[in-house]
Write a protein that holds these residues in place. Structure first.
Motif, PDB file in Angstrom:
ATOM      1  N   LYS A   2      44.749  34.594  27.939  1.00 26.38           N
ATOM      2  CA  LYS A   2      45.228  34.693  29.311  1.00 26.38           C
ATOM      3  C   LYS A   2      43.912  34.834  30.023  1.00 26.38           C
ATOM      4  O   LYS A   2      43.105  35.769  30.067  1.00 26.38           O
ATOM      5  N   ILE A   3      43.442  33.803  31.049  1.00 29.93           N
ATOM      6  CA  ILE A   3      42.156  33.779  31.672  1.00 29.93           C
ATOM      7  C   ILE A   3      42.630  33.756  33.112  1.00 29.93           C
ATOM      8  O   ILE A   3      43.376  32.741  33.495  1.00 29.93           O
ATOM      9  N   THR A   4      41.938  34.583  33.823  1.00 30.06           N
ATOM     10  CA  THR A   4      41.782  34.680  35.432  1.00 30.06           C
ATOM     11  C   THR A   4      40.316  34.227  35.855  1.00 30.06           C
ATOM     12  O   THR A   4      39.432  34.735  35.368  1.00 30.06           O
ATOM     13  N   SER A  26      44.616  22.665  28.980  1.00 30.90           N
ATOM     14  CA  SER A  26      44.729  21.540  27.843  1.00 30.90           C
ATOM     15  C   SER A  26      44.568  22.004  26.486  1.00 30.90           C
ATOM     16  O   SER A  26      44.860  21.406  25.534  1.00 30.90           O
ATOM     17  N   ARG A  27      43.637  23.238  26.368  1.00 30.07           N
ATOM     18  CA  ARG A  27      43.270  23.835  25.217  1.00 30.07           C
ATOM     19  C   ARG A  27      44.300  24.547  24.764  1.00 30.07           C
ATOM     20  O   ARG A  27      43.747  25.557  23.731  1.00 30.07           O
ATOM     21  N   GLY A  28      45.387  25.074  25.328  1.00 29.70           N
ATOM     22  CA  GLY A  28      46.314  26.152  25.143  1.00 29.70           C
ATOM     23  C   GLY A  28      46.259  27.471  25.761  1.00 29.70           C
ATOM     24  O   GLY A  28      46.896  28.339  25.258  1.00 29.70           O
ATOM     25  N   HIS A  29      45.338  27.516  26.524  1.00 32.05           N
ATOM     26  CA  HIS A  29      45.067  28.700  27.496  1.00 32.05           C
ATOM     27  C   HIS A  29      46.123  28.695  28.677  1.00 32.05           C
ATOM     28  O   HIS A  29      46.408  27.902  29.482  1.00 32.05           O
ATOM     29  N   GLN A  30      46.538  29.982  29.060  1.00 28.59           N
ATOM     30  CA  GLN A  30      47.132  30.249  30.210  1.00 28.59           C
ATOM     31  C   GLN A  30      46.211  30.763  31.359  1.00 28.59           C
ATOM     32  O   GLN A  30      45.295  31.555  31.232  1.00 28.59           O
ATOM     33  N   VAL A  31      45.983  29.864  32.499  1.00 26.99           N
ATOM     34  CA  VAL A  31      44.812  29.992  33.326  1.00 26.99           C
ATOM     35  C   VAL A  31      45.657  30.303  34.649  1.00 26.99           C
ATOM     36  O   VAL A  31      46.505  29.623  35.054  1.00 26.99           O
ATOM     37  N   SER A 100      44.848  40.345  32.051  1.00 26.52           N
ATOM     38  CA  SER A 100      43.815  39.218  31.728  1.00 26.52           C
ATOM     39  C   SER A 100      43.018  39.329  30.471  1.00 26.52           C
ATOM     40  O   SER A 100      42.723  40.720  30.241  1.00 26.52           O
ATOM     41  N   GLU A 101      42.703  38.611  29.641  1.00 24.20           N
ATOM     42  CA  GLU A 101      42.026  38.759  28.597  1.00 24.20           C
ATOM     43  C   GLU A 101      40.609  38.330  28.734  1.00 24.20           C
ATOM     44  O   GLU A 101      39.754  38.302  27.979  1.00 24.20           O
ATOM     45  N   LEU A 102      40.452  37.560  29.856  1.00 20.62           N
ATOM     46  CA  LEU A 102      39.015  37.114  30.241  1.00 20.62           C
ATOM     47  C   LEU A 102      38.893  36.866  31.771  1.00 20.62           C
ATOM     48  O   LEU A 102      39.970  36.458  32.425  1.00 20.62           O
ATOM     49  N   ILE A 103      37.875  37.304  32.431  1.00 23.50           N
ATOM     50  CA  ILE A 103      37.751  36.977  33.657  1.00 23.50           C
ATOM     51  C   ILE A 103      36.519  36.132  33.841  1.00 23.50           C
ATOM     52  O   ILE A 103      35.497  36.518  33.357  1.00 23.50           O
TER      53      ILE A 103
END
Length: 317
Positions: A2-4, A26-31, A100-103
């Motif tokens: 999960k990326i914000t 497209s690479r499978g992440h939730q954005v 989120s798992e990445l910001i």
């Protein structure tokens, strides 16, 4: 994952993050993209999650960049004004970051740093111009002497100016988050004594990588997605112009807002036309009334457009 991504700025600041978001999805992440309301439909059309950040691009650009004299007092005052104008920003940033798992943040999204620190979320910085200290030049201050320690020092001065403008709100936020106080000398380039990965969205042909930068800094090349489309109502006119002209210069100022754009365009355009009689010009903007005073020969050498698709035409310039 999960990326914000915080894309707070003009359309030119937002578009690369949109491209990145589409690629990550497209690479499978939730954005999720946290940005102004005016970009909501574009995010949702790209099947990305939208989170609202109060304000708008015209206000931000006009106050901090366009009509500003680029003085310390104006810059500090502008930042403080915007942060105080929208008290709901704390909850909006907080909502966008939780879970989120990445910001990822661009220039004006730096305040997400404090929420990443609180929730222990990995952070990535991304900019369209050099924002890390280098002696080669200072992209933030045009009076800084190139290839000198002066350029290097000016970066730190600019960091301090930003901290001065946001310090009151930042410490109010950090108190709510249970974090220690911030001060004007603290840096957004490190967290917990570790350097934050930094991505620059430009090509080395524009600015070479400083050999003294650490390995956490990457120059990635331009972020663009050829599937991003915007209606170009001038396509036939543009194609015809390229057929009958060879030496073409493009002039555009993106989303910049000035009190007298008309005068600025006139100065730039007339300078180019006087420079070389073999050069023709494609120019984008809004106020071209000064063209009424130009002779027919010069008018024939100029194409006025509201928008041009760089992916399609830039190789021609």
């Amino acid at each position: 994952m999960k990326i914000t991504a915080f894309a707070i700025g003009s359309y030119g600041d937002f578009l690369p993050i949109l491209s990145l978001g589409k690629e990550l999805k497209s690479r499978g992440h939730q954005v999720t993209i946290a940005t102004f309301e005016e970009f909501k439909s574009v995010c949702e059309d790209s099947d990305l999650i939208f989170k609202k950040i109060s304000g708008n691009s015209k206000e931000l650009v006009s106050l901090l960049l366009g009509n500003s004299k680029n003085t310390r007092s104006e810059g500090i005052g502008g930042i403080a004004f915007l942060l105080n104008k929208y008290p709901e920003l704390f909850m909006q940033f907080n909502s966008a970051c939780i879970g989120s798992e990445l910001i990822i943040y661009t220039l004006f999204g730096a305040l997400s740093y404090h929420f990443a620190e609180k929730y222990k979320i990995p952070l990535v910085r991304s900019f369209v111009f050099p924002f890390d200290p280098t002696t080669k030049f200072c992209s933030l201050v045009n009076k800084a002497k190139r290839n000198s320690i002066s350029s290097y020092i000016w970066y730190y001065k600019c960091y301090i100016f930003f901290n001065m403008g946001s310090l009151s709100i930042v410490n109010e936020w950090r108190k709510k988050l249970g974090l220690s106080k911030w001060n004007i000398f603290r840096s957004y380039r490190n967290m917990n004594r570790k350097k934050i990965i930094t991505l620059y969205q430009y090509d080395t042909i524009l600015a070479e990588r400083d050999k003294n930068w650490s390995e956490h800094i990457f120059i990635t090349g331009v972020w663009r997605n050829l599937s991003l489309n915007r209606t170009n109502n001038d396509k036939e006119k543009i194609d015809d112009f390229f057929k009958r002209n060879k030496n073409i210069v493009y002039v555009g100022f993106g989303s910049m807002v000035y009190d007298d754009m008309k005068k600025l365009f006139e100065m730039v355009l007339c300078s180019i036309l006087e420079l070389d009689k073999d050069i023709s010009v494609v120019i984008s903007g809004s106020d071209f009334s000064f063209m009424d005073t130009m002779n027919d020969e010069d008018k024939f050498r100029v194409l006025l457009v509201d928008y041009i698709d760089f992916n399609q035409y830039m190789h021609k310039f």
